[in-house]
Design an enzyme around this catalytic site. Structure first.
Site, PDB file in Angstrom:
ATOM      1  CG  HIS A 148      -0.408   0.092   2.530  1.00 31.89           C
ATOM      2  ND1 HIS A 148       0.405  -0.873   3.090  1.00 31.89           N
ATOM      3  CD2 HIS A 148      -0.530   1.054   3.477  1.00 31.89           C
ATOM      4  CE1 HIS A 148       0.743  -0.508   4.321  1.00 31.89           C
ATOM      5  NE2 HIS A 148       0.197   0.660   4.565  1.00 31.89           N
ATOM      6  CG  HIS A 154       0.114   4.377   4.709  1.00 28.94           C
ATOM      7  ND1 HIS A 154      -0.602   3.687   5.658  1.00 28.94           N
ATOM      8  CD2 HIS A 154      -0.721   5.363   4.254  1.00 28.94           C
ATOM      9  CE1 HIS A 154      -1.815   4.222   5.763  1.00 28.94           C
ATOM     10  NE2 HIS A 154      -1.908   5.233   4.926  1.00 28.94           N
ATOM     11  CG  ASP A 211       4.750   2.938   7.461  1.00 23.46           C
ATOM     12  OD1 ASP A 211       3.859   3.439   6.749  1.00 23.46           O
ATOM     13  OD2 ASP A 211       4.518   2.020   8.272  1.00 23.46           O
ATOM     14  CG  HIS A 212       4.104  -0.078   4.399  1.00 26.09           C
ATOM     15  ND1 HIS A 212       4.105  -1.387   4.833  1.00 26.09           N
ATOM     16  CD2 HIS A 212       3.633   0.664   5.436  1.00 26.09           C
ATOM     17  CE1 HIS A 212       3.634  -1.431   6.074  1.00 26.09           C
ATOM     18  NE2 HIS A 212       3.344  -0.194   6.458  1.00 26.09           N
ATOM     19  CG  HIS A 248      -3.986   0.340   6.875  1.00 25.68           C
ATOM     20  ND1 HIS A 248      -3.843   0.894   8.126  1.00 25.68           N
ATOM     21  CD2 HIS A 248      -2.840   0.624   6.203  1.00 25.68           C
ATOM     22  CE1 HIS A 248      -2.661   1.492   8.197  1.00 25.68           C
ATOM     23  NE2 HIS A 248      -2.043   1.356   7.041  1.00 25.68           N
ATOM     24  CG  ASP A 290       0.505  -1.303   7.885  1.00 23.50           C
ATOM     25  OD1 ASP A 290       1.350  -2.141   8.233  1.00 23.50           O
ATOM     26  OD2 ASP A 290       0.769  -0.093   7.756  1.00 23.50           O
ATOM     27  CG  HIS A 321       3.816  -1.570  11.664  1.00 29.56           C
ATOM     28  ND1 HIS A 321       4.626  -0.463  11.756  1.00 29.56           N
ATOM     29  CD2 HIS A 321       3.069  -1.401  10.554  1.00 29.56           C
ATOM     30  CE1 HIS A 321       4.379   0.354  10.744  1.00 29.56           C
ATOM     31  NE2 HIS A 321       3.429  -0.196   9.994  1.00 29.56           N
TER      32      HIS A 321
HETATM   33 FE    FE Z   1       2.640   0.730   8.164  1.00 34.81          FE
HETATM   34 ZN    ZN Z   2       0.093   1.650   6.543  1.00 36.34          ZN
END
Ligand code: FE
Ligand code: ZN
Length: 255
Positions: free
Chosen positions: A56, A58, A60-61, A114, A133, A171
């Site tokens: 996805h 985001h 942090d990915h 999410h 996530d 995570h």
């Molecule tokens: Fe994440």
């Molecule tokens: Zn995420």
């Protein structure tokens, strides 16, 4: 030859994952939270990155995608979603698509909630689920872009996978998830067993991942919103699983 899977920490609490096919030397990173730890892991193993499977959009990915693409000229596979803002994508995938990584096959499940673009990757032969996530051990992702019924449907898709599949999530949130889950199901024996295991693993400085999907089905309250005892515990006896799920998610948000 069986695939090799490596996991390592990235950023604050993300997991980096590499899956390697010894038969062809194909190596994929599941998401790319950050380039440096992924490059280090590749160098440690003597592997060359051939693919990145993005779950996805985001940061942090996908934060490491551009640098890794530049360094390895790897293929970037990402969700087929028009609203998505992921750069450097070579292949867009959606529900039911199968991605070839050397001789390994990754099946794509669309798991929105999410985010609207979120996909999970299932390696059936390796019994491995990369759920990022959507599903965490003893938890699930926050519902930012989708609705509670949408997220519940996504969790049902993952719950339908066999018990002996391993969950690799985005995570290391398991300890906090356990703490919350115990407020809803203090007497769930599978959850109590997982709580003890998580305490031990964290004390030893070890990751709590992978988790066994069969254990998650018994211990993860977010996969149990259709259990009458869970509905009763949040005072929603007789209401729909999606409503119970929504209540659980809102309680977790406030916890
Ligand atoms: Fe994440
Ligand atoms: Zn995420």
């Amino acid at each position: 030859m069986a695939a090799d899977i490596r996991l390592f920490p990235c950023l604050t609490d993300n997991f980096g994952y590499l899956i390697h096919d010894p038969a062809t030397n194909a190596t994929a990173s599941i998401d790319a939270p950050q380039a440096a730890p992924i490059i280090s892991a590749l160098q440690r193993e003597g592997w060359t990155l051939t693919d990145i499977l993005v779950t996805h959009h985001h940061g942090d990915h996908v934060g490491g995608v551009a640098e890794l693409k530049q360094k390895y000229q790897c293929r970037v596979v990402a969700p087929h979603d028009k609203s998505t803002k992921i750069a450097n994508v070579d292949l867009r995938v959606g529900q039911g698509d199968v991605v070839k990584l050397g001789s390994l096959l990754a099946r794509v499940l669309e798991t929105p909630g999410h985010t609207l673009d979120h996909v999970s990757y299932v390696f059936d032969a390796e019994k491995a689920l990369f759920a990022a996530d959507t599903l965490f051990s003893i938890g699930c992702g926050r519902v930012f872009e989708g609705t509670y019924p949408m997220m519940w449907d996504s969790l049902l898709k993952l719950r339908a996978l066999p018990d002996d599949f391993k969950l690799y999530c985005g995570h290391e949130y398991t300890a906090a998830n356990v703490k919350f889950a115990l407020t809803v199901e203090p007497d769930n024996p599978a959850l109590r067993a997982r709580a003890e295991e998580v305490t031990r693993l964290r004390a030893e400085g070890k990751p709590t991942i992978p988790a066994l999907l069969g254990e998650e089905k018994k211990a993860n309250v977010f996969l149990r919103a259709d259990e009458p005892s869970v509905a009763a515990s949040v005072r929603l006896k007789g209401r729909s699983p999606a409503e119970v799920f929504g209540e659980l998610r809102e309680r977790k948000n406030k916890s």
